[in-house]
Design a protein around this motif. Structure first.
Motif, PDB file in Angstrom:
ATOM      1  N   UNK A  11      40.232  28.890  34.325  1.00  0.00           N
ATOM      2  CA  UNK A  11      41.098  28.989  35.536  1.00  0.00           C
ATOM      3  C   UNK A  11      40.230  29.942  36.627  1.00  0.00           C
ATOM      4  N   UNK A  12      40.702  29.942  37.625  1.00  0.00           N
ATOM      5  CA  UNK A  12      39.837  30.388  39.085  1.00  0.00           C
ATOM      6  C   UNK A  12      40.434  31.462  39.505  1.00  0.00           C
ATOM      7  N   UNK A  13      40.161  32.617  39.893  1.00  0.00           N
ATOM      8  CA  UNK A  13      40.971  33.653  40.572  1.00  0.00           C
ATOM      9  C   UNK A  13      40.426  33.723  41.897  1.00  0.00           C
ATOM     10  N   UNK A  14      41.424  33.472  42.986  1.00  0.00           N
ATOM     11  CA  UNK A  14      40.944  33.605  44.493  1.00  0.00           C
ATOM     12  C   UNK A  14      41.681  34.793  44.905  1.00  0.00           C
ATOM     13  N   UNK A  15      40.829  35.399  45.686  1.00  0.00           N
ATOM     14  CA  UNK A  15      41.254  36.717  46.762  1.00  0.00           C
ATOM     15  C   UNK A  15      41.060  36.482  48.168  1.00  0.00           C
ATOM     16  N   UNK A  16      42.017  36.524  49.011  1.00  0.00           N
ATOM     17  CA  UNK A  16      41.733  36.198  50.501  1.00  0.00           C
ATOM     18  C   UNK A  16      41.755  37.621  51.193  1.00  0.00           C
ATOM     19  N   UNK A  17      40.585  37.997  51.885  1.00  0.00           N
ATOM     20  CA  UNK A  17      40.499  39.149  52.659  1.00  0.00           C
ATOM     21  C   UNK A  17      40.194  38.963  54.337  1.00  0.00           C
ATOM     22  N   UNK A  18      40.906  39.683  54.883  1.00  0.00           N
ATOM     23  CA  UNK A  18      40.908  39.689  56.641  1.00  0.00           C
ATOM     24  C   UNK A  18      39.304  40.038  56.940  1.00  0.00           C
ATOM     25  N   UNK A  19      39.130  39.924  58.168  1.00  0.00           N
ATOM     26  CA  UNK A  19      37.753  40.254  58.587  1.00  0.00           C
ATOM     27  C   UNK A  19      37.370  41.958  58.437  1.00  0.00           C
ATOM     28  N   UNK A  20      38.296  42.532  58.250  1.00  0.00           N
ATOM     29  CA  UNK A  20      38.175  44.005  57.768  1.00  0.00           C
ATOM     30  C   UNK A  20      38.061  44.415  56.228  1.00  0.00           C
ATOM     31  N   UNK A  21      37.691  43.164  55.633  1.00  0.00           N
ATOM     32  CA  UNK A  21      37.908  43.076  53.887  1.00  0.00           C
ATOM     33  C   UNK A  21      39.090  43.792  53.320  1.00  0.00           C
ATOM     34  N   UNK A  28      45.682  31.949  41.672  1.00  0.00           N
ATOM     35  CA  UNK A  28      45.039  31.435  40.487  1.00  0.00           C
ATOM     36  C   UNK A  28      45.295  30.066  40.547  1.00  0.00           C
ATOM     37  N   UNK A  29      44.101  29.064  40.606  1.00  0.00           N
ATOM     38  CA  UNK A  29      44.126  27.833  40.052  1.00  0.00           C
ATOM     39  C   UNK A  29      43.469  27.447  38.821  1.00  0.00           C
ATOM     40  N   UNK A  30      43.707  26.205  38.385  1.00  0.00           N
ATOM     41  CA  UNK A  30      43.010  25.559  37.220  1.00  0.00           C
ATOM     42  C   UNK A  30      41.449  25.827  37.382  1.00  0.00           C
ATOM     43  N   UNK A  31      40.868  25.925  36.267  1.00  0.00           N
ATOM     44  CA  UNK A  31      39.282  26.037  36.340  1.00  0.00           C
ATOM     45  C   UNK A  31      38.713  24.851  37.232  1.00  0.00           C
TER      46      UNK A  31
END
Length: 283
Positions: A11-21, A28-31
């Motif tokens: 698996x792969x964990x993704x986090x989105x941040x804005x320009x202020x973090x 979560x996607x597959x690996x």
């Protein structure tokens, strides 16, 4: 928008941040291991996650740390895939070992180990990683990983080395018909992930004598090949990342003590610590 991802083989964990973090969302996607997953499938695993596709044109930076990203060729494959999707993004790809270091010790000296679907270790001197042996993956290495233990369980079952009660439970949970096992191992993609699914069986029987013995044996091999060769002082922190280390921490700590070492901490999912590292260290 910034995307930060920690990707294993499963698996792969993704986090989105804005320009202020500030965190916007996580998915979560597959690996996305480019060493074992075909290029078309890597693309599919990203584009099939609608949260990522919805913001693909807004992403300006991607920091991806992944299994299989330790050598130039697989890095180039994955970077090409991501660049074709996130056309406005600057893409940085590094191996998952570096994410483990950032999540565990930040910028401090430590020995950091991964025990997940695969396994690895490194000594971090506070500035640079030092890996004493290149990883050749699940077929030859990956001691004490999910796929290692899955392989051990299957072998013990077929060699009739598994206690009868455990074997009966094993049969209930998995399709052990020999042609099905061989099909998944030799005809299907990602046999390392397939093998790791069997390791989940150990979580339900972690108090069983046979399971404990199997875990101890795997951990001893990991220490022998992946920790002791660094010849570290026993005052250097030792961190472990991943579900295998997390769920069997008590056994792991006992094995460490036999080598006069102490487990400083075990982190099941490093993504939260990784985000904090990026907030504090990356402009």
């Amino acid at each position: 928008m910034i995307l930060i991802a920690d990707g294993g083989s499963t698996k792969a964990d993704w986090i989105a941040l804005d320009t202020n973090k500030k965190e916007l969302f996580r998915v979560r996607t597959l690996g996305l291991n480019p060493a074992v997953v075909a290029k078309d499938e890597l693309t599919n695993r990203i584009v099939n996650m609608f949260q990522l596709i919805n913001i693909k044109d807004e992403v300006t930076e991607i920091h991806f740390y992944g299994a299989g990203c330790g050598t130039p060729k697989p890095i180039a494959i994955l970077k090409d895939v991501m660049q074709s999707i996130f056309i406005n993004a600057e893409i940085n790809i590094a191996e998952d070992m570096l994410a483990a270091v950032y999540a565990a010790s930040g910028d401090k000296e430590a020995l950091v180990c991964i025990l997940g679907t695969g396994s690895n270790s490194c000594y971090y001197d506070g500035n640079k990683m030092h890996i004493n042996v290149a990883s050749l993956g699940y077929t030859l290495m990956d001691e004490a990983s999910g796929n290692y233990f899955g392989k051990q369980l299957i072998r013990d079952y077929y060699y009739d080395k598994m206690p009868k009660r455990i074997a009966e439970e094993f049969e209930k949970q998995y399709d052990l018909e020999i042609d099905q096992v061989k099909f998944n191992l030799y005809r299907q993609p990602n046999p390392n992930m397939y093998l790791a699914t069997f390791a989940k069986f150990m979580f339900d029987f972690k108090e069983d004598k046979y399971i404990k013995k199997t875990i101890r044996k795997g951990f001893r091999e990991f220490f022998k090949y992946r920790i002791l060769p660094y010849k570290i002082n026993n005052d250097i922190p030792v961190f472990f990342i991943g579900s295998i280390a997390y769920y069997f921490r008590d056994i792991l700590e006992k094995v460490a003590k036999k080598y006069d070492l102490e487990v400083t901490d075990v982190i099941q999912r490093p993504i939260d610590n990784l985000i904090e590292y990026h907030r504090n260290h990356i402009n």
